[in-house]
Write a protein that holds these residues in place. Structure first.
Motif, mmCIF file in Angstrom:
data_model
loop_
_atom_site.group_PDB
_atom_site.id
_atom_site.type_symbol
_atom_site.label_atom_id
_atom_site.label_comp_id
_atom_site.label_asym_id
_atom_site.label_seq_id
_atom_site.Cartn_x
_atom_site.Cartn_y
_atom_site.Cartn_z
ATOM 1 N N UNK A 8 0.997 -1.030 -0.166
ATOM 2 C CA UNK A 8 0.027 0.047 -0.001
ATOM 3 C C UNK A 8 0.804 1.371 -0.100
ATOM 4 N N UNK A 9 2.004 1.274 0.703
ATOM 5 C CA UNK A 9 2.876 2.407 0.601
ATOM 6 C C UNK A 9 3.771 2.481 -0.627
ATOM 7 N N UNK A 10 3.771 1.466 -0.908
ATOM 8 C CA UNK A 10 4.844 1.449 -2.301
ATOM 9 C C UNK A 10 3.924 2.085 -3.432
ATOM 10 N N UNK A 11 2.453 1.756 -3.532
ATOM 11 C CA UNK A 11 1.680 2.073 -4.680
ATOM 12 C C UNK A 11 1.463 3.741 -4.383
ATOM 13 N N UNK A 12 1.005 4.129 -3.041
ATOM 14 C CA UNK A 12 0.934 5.452 -2.800
ATOM 15 C C UNK A 12 2.096 6.436 -3.014
ATOM 16 N N UNK A 15 2.279 6.658 -7.158
ATOM 17 C CA UNK A 15 1.291 7.367 -7.520
ATOM 18 C C UNK A 15 1.872 9.160 -7.055
ATOM 19 N N UNK A 16 2.267 9.070 -5.979
ATOM 20 C CA UNK A 16 2.501 10.414 -5.478
ATOM 21 C C UNK A 16 3.773 11.084 -6.278
ATOM 22 N N UNK A 17 4.868 10.057 -6.634
ATOM 23 C CA UNK A 17 5.837 10.623 -7.665
ATOM 24 C C UNK A 17 5.560 11.100 -8.757
ATOM 25 N N UNK A 18 4.474 10.525 -9.114
ATOM 26 C CA UNK A 18 4.152 10.970 -10.594
ATOM 27 C C UNK A 18 2.847 12.096 -10.411
ATOM 28 N N UNK A 19 2.482 12.415 -9.464
ATOM 29 C CA UNK A 19 1.404 13.315 -9.267
ATOM 30 C C UNK A 19 0.267 12.908 -9.866
ATOM 31 N N UNK A 20 -0.191 11.486 -9.677
ATOM 32 C CA UNK A 20 -1.181 10.883 -10.483
ATOM 33 C C UNK A 20 -2.504 11.152 -9.691
ATOM 34 N N UNK A 73 -4.458 -6.383 -8.465
ATOM 35 C CA UNK A 73 -3.931 -6.028 -6.802
ATOM 36 C C UNK A 73 -3.437 -4.539 -6.654
ATOM 37 N N UNK A 74 -2.629 -4.043 -7.486
ATOM 38 C CA UNK A 74 -2.314 -2.759 -7.539
ATOM 39 C C UNK A 74 -3.383 -1.745 -7.570
ATOM 40 N N UNK A 75 -4.266 -1.888 -8.577
ATOM 41 C CA UNK A 75 -5.259 -0.940 -8.611
ATOM 42 C C UNK A 75 -6.485 -1.088 -7.446
ATOM 43 N N UNK A 76 -6.474 -2.415 -6.972
ATOM 44 C CA UNK A 76 -7.235 -2.469 -5.809
ATOM 45 C C UNK A 76 -6.876 -1.819 -4.596
ATOM 46 N N UNK A 77 -5.453 -1.960 -4.463
ATOM 47 C CA UNK A 77 -4.637 -1.167 -3.287
ATOM 48 C C UNK A 77 -4.857 0.269 -3.246
ATOM 49 N N UNK A 78 -4.588 0.933 -4.724
ATOM 50 C CA UNK A 78 -4.898 2.121 -5.087
ATOM 51 C C UNK A 78 -6.421 2.463 -4.565
ATOM 52 N N UNK A 79 -7.403 1.851 -4.855
ATOM 53 C CA UNK A 79 -8.573 2.347 -4.649
ATOM 54 C C UNK A 79 -8.617 2.273 -3.092
ATOM 55 N N UNK A 80 -8.286 1.287 -2.358
ATOM 56 C CA UNK A 80 -8.077 1.150 -1.072
ATOM 57 C C UNK A 80 -7.722 2.385 -0.338
ATOM 58 N N UNK A 82 -7.331 5.194 -1.789
ATOM 59 C CA UNK A 82 -7.972 6.550 -1.914
ATOM 60 C C UNK A 82 -8.882 6.516 -1.127
ATOM 61 N N UNK A 83 -9.660 5.452 -0.726
ATOM 62 C CA UNK A 83 -11.145 5.437 -0.046
ATOM 63 C C UNK A 83 -10.645 5.193 1.499
ATOM 64 N N UNK A 84 -9.273 5.052 1.864
ATOM 65 C CA UNK A 84 -8.906 4.864 3.320
ATOM 66 C C UNK A 84 -9.582 3.586 3.804
ATOM 67 N N UNK A 85 -9.732 2.437 2.987
ATOM 68 C CA UNK A 85 -10.134 1.197 3.444
ATOM 69 C C UNK A 85 -8.959 0.379 3.913
ATOM 70 N N UNK A 86 -9.191 -0.245 5.170
ATOM 71 C CA UNK A 86 -8.315 -1.171 5.647
ATOM 72 C C UNK A 86 -8.739 -2.668 4.936
ATOM 73 N N UNK A 87 -8.041 -2.632 3.784
ATOM 74 C CA UNK A 87 -8.486 -3.843 3.021
ATOM 75 C C UNK A 87 -8.229 -5.518 3.755
ATOM 76 N N UNK A 88 -7.204 -5.482 4.503
ATOM 77 C CA UNK A 88 -7.266 -7.029 5.069
ATOM 78 C C UNK A 88 -8.326 -6.871 6.096
ATOM 79 N N UNK A 89 -8.872 -5.879 6.875
ATOM 80 C CA UNK A 89 -9.748 -5.830 7.830
ATOM 81 C C UNK A 89 -11.250 -6.044 7.190
#
Ligand SMILES: [Mg+2]
Length: 120
Positions: A8-12, A15-20, A73-80, A82-89
């Motif tokens: 999740x941190x790596x995906x964030x 995204x941040x490094x590319x200002x996406x 998985x990468x897009x699912x984690x990006x969505x989590x 963005x929505x501040x969803x605790x995906x494992x929980x």
């Protein structure tokens, strides 16, 4: 740090490094999950289950399948993210609801409610 949190941190960071961030609207991330899921399905399209089992022994084919799974998985984690969803929980909570909906004693060996047990 657990692996999903690390991802999740790596995906964030990616995204941040590319200002996406402005492009990562929840709708577009959900669309992207569906598109990448379709790319995964494409790997299996027109192949019999037996053919897929054989193809999965091929390193290049298997790598292609793994890459599409990773994209999903990468897009699912990006969505989590963005929505501040605790995906494992969220997944564990849903799994608990599924366990109550489909008790093992009632559904063992059955793919759906109307299916007779094999040999039953
Ligand atoms: Mg892809």
């Amino acid at each position: 740090m657990d692996r999903l949190h690390h991802l999740a941190t790596a995906v964030a960071d990616f995204v941040a490094q590319r200002e996406w961030e402005p492009y990562h609207h929840p709708k577009d991330l959900a669309v992207s999950i569906a598109i990448e899921s379709s790319e995964l399905l494409e790997r299996f399209q027109w192949r019999s289950p037996r053919e897929v089992e054989r193809l999965l022994q091929d390193a290049e084919y298997r790598r292609g399948v793994e890459e599409e799974m990773a994209d999903v998985l990468i897009y699912l984690v990006a969505l989590a993210n963005r929505l501040k969803v605790d995906l494992p929980a969220a997944a564990l909570a849903k799994l608990e609801r599924n366990a109550r909906k489909y008790p093992a004693e009632e559904f063992r060996g059955k793919a759906h409610r109307d299916q007779e047990k094999p040999g039953g």
